[in-house]
Write a protein that holds these residues in place. Structure first.
Motif, PDB file in Angstrom:
ATOM      1  N   THR A   1       2.685  11.050  -5.604  1.00  0.00           N
ATOM      2  CA  THR A   1       1.651  10.241  -4.430  1.00  0.00           C
ATOM      3  C   THR A   1      -0.080  10.392  -4.623  1.00  0.00           C
ATOM      4  O   THR A   1      -0.257  12.278  -4.573  1.00  0.00           O
ATOM      5  N   LEU A   2      -0.508  10.187  -3.997  1.00  0.00           N
ATOM      6  CA  LEU A   2      -1.986  10.394  -4.546  1.00  0.00           C
ATOM      7  C   LEU A   2      -3.319  10.659  -2.503  1.00  0.00           C
ATOM      8  O   LEU A   2      -4.096  11.017  -2.334  1.00  0.00           O
ATOM      9  N   THR A   3      -1.906   9.682  -2.080  1.00  0.00           N
ATOM     10  CA  THR A   3      -2.507  10.207  -0.279  1.00  0.00           C
ATOM     11  C   THR A   3      -3.710  10.879  -0.128  1.00  0.00           C
ATOM     12  O   THR A   3      -3.862  11.103   0.696  1.00  0.00           O
ATOM     13  N   ASP A   4      -2.498  12.019   0.362  1.00  0.00           N
ATOM     14  CA  ASP A   4      -2.540  13.500   0.303  1.00  0.00           C
ATOM     15  C   ASP A   4      -4.819  13.713   0.093  1.00  0.00           C
ATOM     16  O   ASP A   4      -5.520  14.417   0.500  1.00  0.00           O
ATOM     17  N   VAL A   5      -4.982  12.953  -1.909  1.00  0.00           N
ATOM     18  CA  VAL A   5      -6.279  13.110  -1.868  1.00  0.00           C
ATOM     19  C   VAL A   5      -7.283  12.237  -1.857  1.00  0.00           C
ATOM     20  O   VAL A   5      -8.431  12.698  -1.097  1.00  0.00           O
ATOM     21  N   TRP A   6      -6.623  10.519  -1.685  1.00  0.00           N
ATOM     22  CA  TRP A   6      -7.330   9.772  -1.070  1.00  0.00           C
ATOM     23  C   TRP A   6      -6.823   8.596  -0.240  1.00  0.00           C
ATOM     24  O   TRP A   6      -5.750   8.778  -0.608  1.00  0.00           O
ATOM     25  N   SER A   7      -6.729   9.013   1.055  1.00  0.00           N
ATOM     26  CA  SER A   7      -5.846   7.559   1.376  1.00  0.00           C
ATOM     27  C   SER A   7      -6.290   6.652   1.009  1.00  0.00           C
ATOM     28  O   SER A   7      -4.585   5.974   1.460  1.00  0.00           O
ATOM     29  N   ALA A   8      -7.100   6.289   0.543  1.00  0.00           N
ATOM     30  CA  ALA A   8      -7.398   4.603   0.308  1.00  0.00           C
ATOM     31  C   ALA A   8      -5.297   3.885  -1.162  1.00  0.00           C
ATOM     32  O   ALA A   8      -5.754   3.298  -1.080  1.00  0.00           O
ATOM     33  N   ALA A   9      -5.314   5.396  -1.715  1.00  0.00           N
ATOM     34  CA  ALA A   9      -3.900   4.977  -2.257  1.00  0.00           C
ATOM     35  C   ALA A   9      -2.979   4.256  -0.776  1.00  0.00           C
ATOM     36  O   ALA A   9      -2.012   4.021  -1.992  1.00  0.00           O
ATOM     37  N   ASN A  10      -2.913   4.504  -0.275  1.00  0.00           N
ATOM     38  CA  ASN A  10      -1.526   5.237   0.612  1.00  0.00           C
ATOM     39  C   ASN A  10      -0.996   2.665   0.505  1.00  0.00           C
ATOM     40  O   ASN A  10       0.188   2.704  -0.248  1.00  0.00           O
ATOM     41  N   TRP A  11      -1.403   1.739   0.273  1.00  0.00           N
ATOM     42  CA  TRP A  11      -1.456   1.050   0.660  1.00  0.00           C
ATOM     43  C   TRP A  11      -0.915   0.075  -1.075  1.00  0.00           C
ATOM     44  O   TRP A  11      -0.122  -0.347  -1.770  1.00  0.00           O
ATOM     45  N   TYR A  12      -1.844   0.581  -1.923  1.00  0.00           N
ATOM     46  CA  TYR A  12      -2.205   0.329  -3.085  1.00  0.00           C
ATOM     47  C   TYR A  12      -0.250   1.061  -3.750  1.00  0.00           C
ATOM     48  O   TYR A  12      -0.688   0.053  -4.616  1.00  0.00           O
ATOM     49  N   GLU A  13      -0.539   2.285  -3.382  1.00  0.00           N
ATOM     50  CA  GLU A  13       0.905   2.691  -4.181  1.00  0.00           C
ATOM     51  C   GLU A  13       2.262   1.594  -4.241  1.00  0.00           C
ATOM     52  O   GLU A  13       3.182   1.804  -4.348  1.00  0.00           O
ATOM     53  N   ARG A  14       2.123   2.055  -2.329  1.00  0.00           N
ATOM     54  CA  ARG A  14       3.635   0.768  -1.863  1.00  0.00           C
ATOM     55  C   ARG A  14       3.227  -0.353  -3.113  1.00  0.00           C
ATOM     56  O   ARG A  14       4.197  -1.247  -3.008  1.00  0.00           O
ATOM     57  N   GLU A  15       2.538  -0.758  -3.018  1.00  0.00           N
ATOM     58  CA  GLU A  15       2.049  -2.532  -4.396  1.00  0.00           C
ATOM     59  C   GLU A  15       2.739  -2.477  -5.518  1.00  0.00           C
ATOM     60  O   GLU A  15       3.700  -2.496  -5.950  1.00  0.00           O
ATOM     61  N   ALA A  16       2.417  -1.136  -5.899  1.00  0.00           N
ATOM     62  CA  ALA A  16       2.635  -0.504  -7.139  1.00  0.00           C
ATOM     63  C   ALA A  16       4.434   0.107  -7.155  1.00  0.00           C
ATOM     64  O   ALA A  16       5.019  -0.161  -8.497  1.00  0.00           O
ATOM     65  N   PHE A  17       4.858   0.116  -6.336  1.00  0.00           N
ATOM     66  CA  PHE A  17       6.542   0.644  -6.076  1.00  0.00           C
ATOM     67  C   PHE A  17       7.084  -0.726  -6.079  1.00  0.00           C
ATOM     68  O   PHE A  17       8.055  -1.323  -6.387  1.00  0.00           O
ATOM     69  N   ASP A  18       5.943  -1.496  -4.964  1.00  0.00           N
ATOM     70  CA  ASP A  18       7.412  -2.368  -4.597  1.00  0.00           C
ATOM     71  C   ASP A  18       7.183  -4.316  -5.758  1.00  0.00           C
ATOM     72  O   ASP A  18       7.686  -4.328  -6.404  1.00  0.00           O
ATOM     73  N   LEU A  19       5.927  -3.774  -6.780  1.00  0.00           N
ATOM     74  CA  LEU A  19       5.713  -4.645  -7.655  1.00  0.00           C
ATOM     75  C   LEU A  19       6.600  -4.274  -9.449  1.00  0.00           C
ATOM     76  O   LEU A  19       6.699  -4.729 -10.411  1.00  0.00           O
ATOM     77  N   TYR A  20       6.452  -2.970  -9.662  1.00  0.00           N
ATOM     78  CA  TYR A  20       6.791  -2.613 -10.581  1.00  0.00           C
ATOM     79  C   TYR A  20       7.827  -1.378 -10.433  1.00  0.00           C
ATOM     80  O   TYR A  20       8.383  -1.269 -11.883  1.00  0.00           O
ATOM     81  N   GLY A  21       7.985  -0.921  -9.307  1.00  0.00           N
ATOM     82  CA  GLY A  21       9.420  -0.001  -9.201  1.00  0.00           C
ATOM     83  C   GLY A  21       8.910   1.932  -9.328  1.00  0.00           C
ATOM     84  O   GLY A  21      10.185   2.634  -9.440  1.00  0.00           O
ATOM     85  N   ILE A  22       7.411   1.442  -8.975  1.00  0.00           N
ATOM     86  CA  ILE A  22       7.221   2.904  -9.876  1.00  0.00           C
ATOM     87  C   ILE A  22       6.839   3.428  -8.103  1.00  0.00           C
ATOM     88  O   ILE A  22       6.676   3.354  -7.507  1.00  0.00           O
TER      89      ILE A  22
END
Length: 200
Positions: A107-128
């Motif tokens: 996760t990049l949330t510790d580096v850039w907090s804005a990554a939070n919801w974007y990473e959830r979207e990538a998990f939801d739609l692509y399974g990453i």
């Protein structure tokens, strides 16, 4: 390549060295590609190094390259768009997941907090999967959704459909009842089709 972008490429080579591939210029923006194992170290350097200072993550998206014509690389990646307010430049950072069967990136949330919801979207739609994410759960599809709809091997009709059952007074899931069919477009073959009239 503009002088500004050439300077950015040079700084990336100097600061990150062998951690990145050769910086590429595409669509007026510099792109660097890295392996998932180096993601946190590279991300922190991009953010904290005084000659780079990419303070802001403005976008992160999952990508499935499995149907990309002639693609020799890994199947899944997360693509980040970064901005340096200090130096007024942008960067595209492509991070490849090492395993196509079970794609995991840090996760990049510790580096850039804005990554939070974007990473959830990538998990939801692509399974990453994003290892270390504080709350990795679906964000766009239903909690009971099966699969990841933006993967290239996900069927167009899905696996299940939902409907309201008046007897049970609730929404129920059932296997898809629509049979797949091929739709062939009708071709218009009129003699006057597409011609401009001679009327004055």
């Amino acid at each position: 390549m503009s002088v500004k972008l050439e300077r950015l490429c040079q700084k990336l080579r100097e600061v990150l060295g062998g951690s990145i591939g050769e910086p590429m210029l595409r669509l007026g923006e510099v792109t660097i590609e890295i392996d998932g194992a180096a993601a946190l170290e590279v991300a922190r350097t991009l953010r904290d190094h005084p000659e780079l200072r990419f303070e802001q993550l403005i976008d992160l998206s999952g990508i499935d390259y499995s149907a990309y014509a002639g693609w020799p690389g890994k199947r899944f990646a997360a693509v980040c768009h970064l901005t340096s307010l200090t130096h007024n430049w942008r960067l595209r950072l492509r991070i490849y997941a090492p395993d196509a069967e079970y794609p995991v990136l840090p996760t990049l949330t510790d580096v850039w907090s804005a990554a939070n919801w974007y990473e959830r979207e990538a998990f939801d739609l692509y399974g990453i999967m994003f290892d270390g994410h504080p709350d990795l759960r679906r964000i766009l599809t239903d909690y009971g959704f099966v699969g990841h709809p933006f993967r290239k091997d996900f069927p167009v009709s899905g696996y299940v459909e939902m409907r309201y059952d008046p007897e049970q007074q609730r929404v129920v899931y059932q296997p898809v009842t629509i049979e797949p069919r091929e739709v062939t477009p009708r071709i218009v073959r009129e003699e006057q089709y597409g011609k401009v009239s001679d009327r004055g």
